[in-house]
Enzyme design. Structure first.
Site, PDB file in Angstrom:
ATOM      1  N   LYS A 119       0.908  -1.042  -0.194  1.00 30.26           N
ATOM      2  CA  LYS A 119       0.021   0.220   0.006  1.00 30.26           C
ATOM      3  C   LYS A 119       1.070   1.160  -0.053  1.00 30.26           C
ATOM      4  CE  LYS A 119      -3.987   0.204   0.768  1.00 30.26           C
ATOM      5  NZ  LYS A 119      -5.509  -0.258   0.485  1.00 30.26           N
ATOM      6  N   GLY A 231     -20.531   6.884   3.767  1.00 26.44           N
ATOM      7  CA  GLY A 231     -19.445   7.040   2.681  1.00 26.44           C
ATOM      8  C   GLY A 231     -20.159   6.864   1.254  1.00 26.44           C
ATOM      9  N   GLY A 233     -18.164   7.603  -1.444  1.00 25.38           N
ATOM     10  CA  GLY A 233     -16.926   7.486  -2.562  1.00 25.38           C
ATOM     11  C   GLY A 233     -17.155   6.385  -3.726  1.00 25.38           C
ATOM     12  N   ASN A 234     -16.447   6.095  -4.308  1.00 27.06           N
ATOM     13  CA  ASN A 234     -16.362   4.904  -5.028  1.00 27.06           C
ATOM     14  C   ASN A 234     -17.103   3.678  -4.611  1.00 27.06           C
ATOM     15  OD1 ASN A 234     -15.144   2.470  -6.074  1.00 27.06           O
ATOM     16  ND2 ASN A 234     -15.205   3.457  -7.907  1.00 27.06           N
ATOM     17  N   GLY A 236     -18.911   3.328  -1.599  1.00 24.99           N
ATOM     18  CA  GLY A 236     -20.415   3.376  -1.151  1.00 24.99           C
ATOM     19  C   GLY A 236     -21.325   3.767  -2.195  1.00 24.99           C
ATOM     20  N   TYR A 237     -20.949   4.433  -3.131  1.00 24.32           N
ATOM     21  CA  TYR A 237     -21.584   4.638  -4.402  1.00 24.32           C
ATOM     22  C   TYR A 237     -22.111   3.714  -5.090  1.00 24.32           C
ATOM     23  CZ  TYR A 237     -23.126   6.786  -8.807  1.00 24.32           C
ATOM     24  OH  TYR A 237     -23.968   7.306 -10.014  1.00 24.32           O
TER      25      TYR A 237
HETATM   26  N1  GLU Z   1      -7.334   0.068  -2.909  1.00 23.16           N
HETATM   27  C1  GLU Z   1      -8.019  -1.233  -3.007  1.00 23.16           C
HETATM   28  C2  GLU Z   1      -8.177  -2.046  -1.808  1.00 23.16           C
HETATM   29  O1  GLU Z   1      -7.955  -1.638  -0.658  1.00 23.16           O
HETATM   30  C3  GLU Z   1      -7.813  -1.822  -4.166  1.00 23.16           C
HETATM   31  C4  GLU Z   1      -6.483  -2.444  -4.441  1.00 23.16           C
HETATM   32  C5  GLU Z   1      -6.121  -2.873  -5.701  1.00 23.16           C
HETATM   33  O2  GLU Z   1      -6.697  -3.118  -6.696  1.00 23.16           O
HETATM   34  O3  GLU Z   1      -4.735  -3.486  -5.871  1.00 23.16           O
HETATM   35  O4  GLU Z   1      -8.291  -3.271  -1.902  1.00 23.16           O
END
Ligand code: GLU
Length: 423
Positions: A119, A231, A233-234, A236-237
């Site tokens: 991350k 929420g 955002g993507n 929740g939407y």
């Molecule tokens: N950010 C998203 C998660 O937390 C997607 C991660 C990804 O697609 O690599 O799962």
């Protein structure tokens, strides 16, 4: 030299309770005990393989240069390349990216896709930047970390406040730096830039497949099942939109500053359109104005935190009335709150399963890029269902056979797989 006061040196009890990485390690240690893991293994898994910290200089529109703090945490790659999003948010810090990268390791294992966990993020409030500044920030971040990522090494994706367009800039920058087109280095791209059909709605869609499977297990009838979504955002939407399409009664919605409630069910499309147009739910007349704390405590069947970490804590867990909590955000329930919910027999579907639809379709995108294929949306969402429903069932069975909760079921499954791969 300034001598720090003792209370500045140490985190307050409350702060450390809500420190995401402390919480992630606590969860891991608990699984370690259940599985009787060697302490060296737990120790190795308790910190990321690599933590990359970079300064991200950005030329601002007025010609000045501002430097932001950037991170990439690579937790574990025993099962495949590090995988996980990049977030742009003022809350980004070392502890947060480390925790989120560990959760990605478990998530990819639960979802049964051949990736490890990573991350990244930049500590920045993108609401204060112009589009051009966001583009320069995205490119600068990639220049700083490009040696550490790659299609077979570490594959980033969108997360909070990062979009497909941002992913396209990042891939372009990376490809320029390495001197070859490398679409598979980052997922969550726009379709024109090698993205996959279905990736945008994948996380929300995966969550609704999970909700449907839960309904089958517990004989819930969608029309009589009320759902509150925190929420917009993507995640929740799409969760709210698709749950409403499946016939669930979505009674509450919120964003960071406003929330609405209608016990008979909201017109979800109208509410989301209103929010997109006006920037918040304030003034929406299809429901009663409430706040985010009240949303958590609503008398509903299913509560869906789909925004940020630590929204259900030891302070409000007792007041949660929902029978089911589906964690569409990462880390919305603290370990202390988890205990309280367990005692109350509230069933929590953990983030590493509930929101794994996003990374699962990221995996499909990566495969399509590598193999030069383009799958249709139906194909992609069909494959997602074929992955996430069995993942749900495995977590459910593990929960039952260990007589534990779903989070521990998921962790037992995930940690065992990762440890096997390490060995
Ligand atoms: N950010 C998203 C998660 O937390 C997607 C991660 C990804 O697609 O690599 O799962």
């Amino acid at each position: 030299m300034e001598v720090p006061m003792p209370n500045q040196e140490k985190k307050s009890h409350k702060e450390s309770l809500h420190d995401p990485f402390t919480n992630a390690v606590k969860q891991l240690e608990k699984v370690g005990e259940i599985l009787n893991l060697e302490s060296e293994i737990v120790e190795t898994l308790s910190s990321p393989d690599n933590l990359i910290k970079v300064d991200v200089p950005v030329e601002m529109d007025d010609g000045s240069v501002k430097t932001f703090k950037g991170f990439r945490s690579q937790h574990n790659d025993a099962r495949g390349p590090y995988k996980g999003g990049i977030r742009f948010s003022p809350q980004v810090n070392e502890s947060e990216v480390k925790a989120l990268s560990m959760w990605m390791t478990w998530k990819c294992a639960v979802a049964d896709i051949p990736f490890g966990g990573g991350k990244g993020g930049v500590e920045v409030n993108t609401k204060e930047l112009s589009k051009e500044e966001i583009e320069r920030l995205s490119r600068s971040y990639i220049r700083q970390i490009h040696k550490h990522i790659g299609p077979d090494q570490d594959v980033p994706a969108p997360d909070m406040y990062t979009t497909p367009e941002i992913m396209a800039w990042m891939v372009e920058e990376y490809s320029d730096l390495v001197g070859k087109e490398s679409p598979a280095v980052i997922t969550g791209k726009p379709i024109e830039a090698g993205g996959s059909q279905g990736r945008t709605e994948a996380t929300g869609q995966g969550g609704v497949y999970v909700l449907n499977r839960l309904s089958e297990k517990r004989n819930l009838d969608p029309e009589n099942t009320s759902v509150a979504v925190q929420g917009s955002g993507n995640v929740g939407y799409y969760f709210a939109t698709l749950a409403a399409q499946e016939g669930y009664k979505v009674v509450a919605l919120s964003d960071s500053k406003s929330a609405i409630y209608n016990k008979d069910g909201l017109n979800v499309k109208k509410a989301l359109d209103y929010k997109n147009e006006k920037g918040s739910y304030e003034g929406f007349n299809g429901g009663k104005q409430i706040n985010n704390n009240e949303l958590i405590e609503l008398d509903v069947n299913v509560l869906v935190p789909a925004a940020v970490e630590n929204v259900i804590t030891e302070d409000n867990a007792d007041k949660v009335k929902a029978e089911y909590v589906i964690e569409m955000a990462n880390g919305p329930v603290t370990p202390e709150a988890d205990e309280i919910l367990r005692r109350k027999k509230t069933l929590v579907v953990p983030d590493v399963l509930a929101n794994s639809g996003g990374v699962t379709v990221s995996y499909f995108e990566w495969v399509q890029n590598k193999e030069g294929k383009e799958w249709s949306k139906e194909e992609v969402l069909g494959k997602l269902k074929d992955k996430i429903v069995p993942a749900f069932d495995k977590v459910w069975d593990t929960m039952e056979s260990y007589d534990t909760d779903m989070r521990m079921g998921a962790y037992i499954l995930a940690v065992s797989k990762v440890v096997d791969a390490m060995k």
